[in-house]
Design a protein around this motif. Structure first.
Motif, short mmCIF file in Angstrom:
data_model
loop_
_atom_site.label_atom_id
_atom_site.label_comp_id
_atom_site.label_asym_id
_atom_site.label_seq_id
_atom_site.Cartn_x
_atom_site.Cartn_y
_atom_site.Cartn_z
N SER A 52 0.82 -1.20 0.00
CA SER A 52 0.00 0.00 0.00
C SER A 52 0.86 1.26 0.00
O SER A 52 0.52 2.25 -0.66
N ASP A 56 0.15 3.50 -3.19
CA ASP A 56 -0.47 4.79 -2.87
C ASP A 56 0.40 5.95 -3.33
O ASP A 56 -0.10 6.98 -3.79
N PHE A 220 -5.48 -5.22 -0.70
CA PHE A 220 -5.16 -3.83 -0.96
C PHE A 220 -5.89 -3.32 -2.20
O PHE A 220 -6.47 -2.23 -2.20
#
Length: 673
Positions: A52, A56, A220
């Motif tokens: 993540s 991200d 995720f």
């Protein structure tokens, strides 16, 4: 009318130290375009955290709507690192039709270690004829085994010619325990029972690790509303669906390096090169010929084990930025030794745990004399408690003392015997050791600055206080020892690249590199006889630390070293530009004159006509590979079928011996619509 935007592709590489992510578009020229890239620390206890963090970051940098991502592809070094470091779940090996003597072949006994093995009567002959199967011993052992292992590996004699006994054992184990079972015929159609058993054992050992990786990634993607197929890179550079990889994790060994080769070719356009990819744990060296990676026809060798996994002809060495730094024992002028074990760098431990690390290092520096365990810490990896099943009493006692915060080993251990116990916990993947590494040396010299430089410097000071054979400190300062460590890493990198080149040329690579003449040539040693050694092709240096560690490589290997702009995410980029590729095999034998036996998949059939048997085998493998390609993640596979005959001529008459039928399906992975 506005043109429909091209789909975006998300590549992820989960390495031993870092998780990389790259967002790539087919638009932007013949090589497409990297829209964004990012790194995050790999979090082994919860892989979703590292994934993540990296993904991200690329989504934020590119301001991309997650719905625009139509394919996610992932490469990983986790399986490779696990085998190099001797880690993995505890599994039970079931050998049907074999004897204890077979464990001594192909490194099987070494790979098995202390894991349990059960021998059962049964198996088949080369034509698929069965011996009597007796699974009573296995059934009696299952209650105890089911409570102490994470999975099972089943290998039967000549199962590639008839898998019936493996299937019977597999079904019994699943019914009684519910645990994962790997059967050897599912992984390879090659003969050679002990090596097939070795491959199966390693596969079973890796299942829980790869399952955690895929589950973390799936979770995720769902949380970020990325509704795209998830692919995984195999060791030959091909892509397969995540579900496919979950059942056959052994095929992901060398996944990261294979993806790096695809990425290296894509980024540089070089058709012929040596590719050296340095990570935190390993250095992987391979050859590009004519724009394609060389494959190893004998199967991938990782961690000293020769498997039956078809993969790039990659040589993996336990050398990386996070390699353990040690000192040669007993020498007057001891050499620096690196790896093969990966440590958590002190700089990283210091960044994550602060004063609990630096205060202990300062305490050890205040001591009048250096200690054998100085600069070393132990901490739990954070894996599931189930993997701690089967610990001995001393192991369990020591494991209880270790927590999530690094504990100085000189406080932890009270006897030399406990050191061996600690090493067993590390091998099981339950405990990490933190200590001085090349990454720390780079922090000391200001060549790396992403972690805690104070912890790195303290560790270097402690290491510099170690004594040589004359009782003197091995270095006068942390800077001097750090420079020696980095020079050693570059030198070892050059030797491993040359070793690979010599091996590809048919020589004993390690012995050739160790020869005094080659050593003098690499050192440019002055003398009446001047020696030199040079590669016939450039080196492509990959990995985040390649610009640092390969800066002085060219003069050692006699050719240029190219470090591409996106070298730090070569694996993640290679993961999204590959193709699905799967194969299926069948054998046609002649148990007796006039009878032709077809062994394909899980079926065995007899025919009285050779042409009819060959046609059936070709139809079988075509159907099997089409289904396998769909499972692997492509809907538009091209299928090629080839048949190789073994025949002899007796008194001018053709005598059929055997036919080998292979079907290969390849195509681009399906993407979300």
């Amino acid at each position: 009318m506005t043109a429909k935007p091209k789909p975006l592709f998300l590549g992820i590489d989960t390495g031993g130290t870092y998780t990389d992510a790259v967002l790539w578009s087919e638009q932007g020229g013949p090589k497409g375009k990297v829209l964004a890239k990012a790194k995050a620390l790999t979090t082994r206890h919860d892989l979703a955290v590292g994934i993540s963090g990296a993904v991200d970051a690329v989504l934020g940098k590119s301001a991309t709507d997650p719905a625009a991502i139509k394919l996610v592809s992932m490469s990983t070094t986790l399986a490779t690192n696990a085998l190099v470091e001797g880690q993995g779940g505890r599994v039970a090996l079931i050998m049907i039709g074999f004897t204890g003597a077979d464990l001594a072949r192909d490194g099987l006994k070494t790979a098995l270690g202390t894991d349990p093995v059960v021998f059962c009567p049964g198996g088949h002959d080369v034509h698929g004829n069965a011996a009597k199967l007796d699974l009573s011993g296995l059934e009696a052992a299952l209650p105890e085994l089911g409570a102490s292992v994470s999975g099972f590996a089943v290998c039967a004699y000549f199962a590639t010619r008839n898998p019936a006994h493996e299937l019977a054992a597999r079904d019994l184990i699943r019914e009684k325990t519910g645990l994962p079972v790997t059967a050897s015929h599912e992984l390879s159609a090659k003969l050679g029972g002990p090596r097939r058993a070795l491959t199966t054992l390693l596969n079973a050992r890796l299942i829980s690790m790869i399952d955690r990786l895929v589950a973390a990634t799936d979770g995720f993607l769902e949380a970020r509303n990325i509704a795209a197929p998830l692919m995984v890179v195999r060791g030959d550079g091909a892509l397969v669906s995540a579900a496919f990889a979950r059942q056959r994790p052994i095929e992901t060994i060398l996944s990261g390096p294979a993806a790096s080769l695809v990425g290296a070719r894509h980024m540089t356009g070089l058709d012929n090169a040596m590719v050296s990819d340095i990570g935190g744990t390993t250095t992987d060296v391979a050859v590009l010929d004519g724009g394609r990676p060389r494959l190893d026809p004998e199967g991938a060798t990782v961690g000293g084990f020769r498997t039956m996994v078809e993969a790039v002809a990659m040589r993996t060495f336990g050398l990386g930025g996070d390699s353990e730094v040690a000192l040669e024992d007993g020498a007057l002028n001891p050499k620096i030794l690196l790896g093969p074990r990966r440590l958590v760098p002190l700089a990283l431990a210091g960044m994550m745990h602060g004063v609990s690390v630096t205060s202990e290092l300062e305490r050890q520096l205040r001591a009048p004399n250096p200690g054998r365990m100085d600069g070393r810490f132990a901490l739990r990896t954070g894996v599931a408690d189930r993997l701690a099943a089967g610990l001995t009493a001393p192991e369990a006692k020591l494991y209880e003392l270790i927590g999530a915060v690094p504990l100085a080993i000189d406080r932890l251990l009270t006897s030399n015997a406990q050191n061996a116990t600690l090493n067993r916990l590390v091998s099981r993947g339950l405990v990490h050791i933190s200590g001085f590494t090349p990454s720390d040396a780079a922090h000391v010299l200001g060549k790396q600055a992403n972690w805690d430089p104070l912890a790195a410097r303290l560790g270097a000071e402690l290491f510099a206080r170690k004594r040589d054979g004359r009782g003197q400190y091995i270095a006068p300062s942390p800077e001097v020892i750090s420079e020696r460590v980095l020079l050693t890493l570059t030198r070892w990198s050059a030797e491993y690249i040359l070793e690979t080149a010599f091996a590809e040329d048919g020589l004993d690579g390690a012995a050739t590199v160790a020869h005094a003449l080659v050593q003098r040539a690499v050192d440019s040693h002055p003398g009446i006889a001047r020696l030199s050694v040079a590669l016939d092709r450039p080196v492509i240096g990959l990995g985040a630390s390649a610009p640092l560690h390969y800066a002085g490589l060219a003069e050692l290997v006699g050719n240029e070293c190219v470090v591409p702009e996106d070298t730090d995410v070569a694996n993640a980029l290679g993961a999204v530009v590959g193709q699905v590729r799967v194969s299926a095999e069948a054998r046609v034998s002649q148990p007796r004159e006039g009878l032709f036996r077809v062994a394909s998949g899980q079926t065995v059939r007899d025919f009285t006509d050779e042409a009819e048997a060959i046609a059936a085998a070709e139809a079988d493998v075509r159907a099997i590979v089409a289904a396998r390609a769909k499972d692997a993640g492509t809907d538009n596979a091209e299928i090629d079928v080839s048949t190789e005959f073994k025949v002899s001529t007796v008194e001018a008459q053709r005598m059929f011996i055997e036919a080998h039928v292979v079907a290969v399906a390849s195509g681009r992975p399906r993407i979300a619509v």
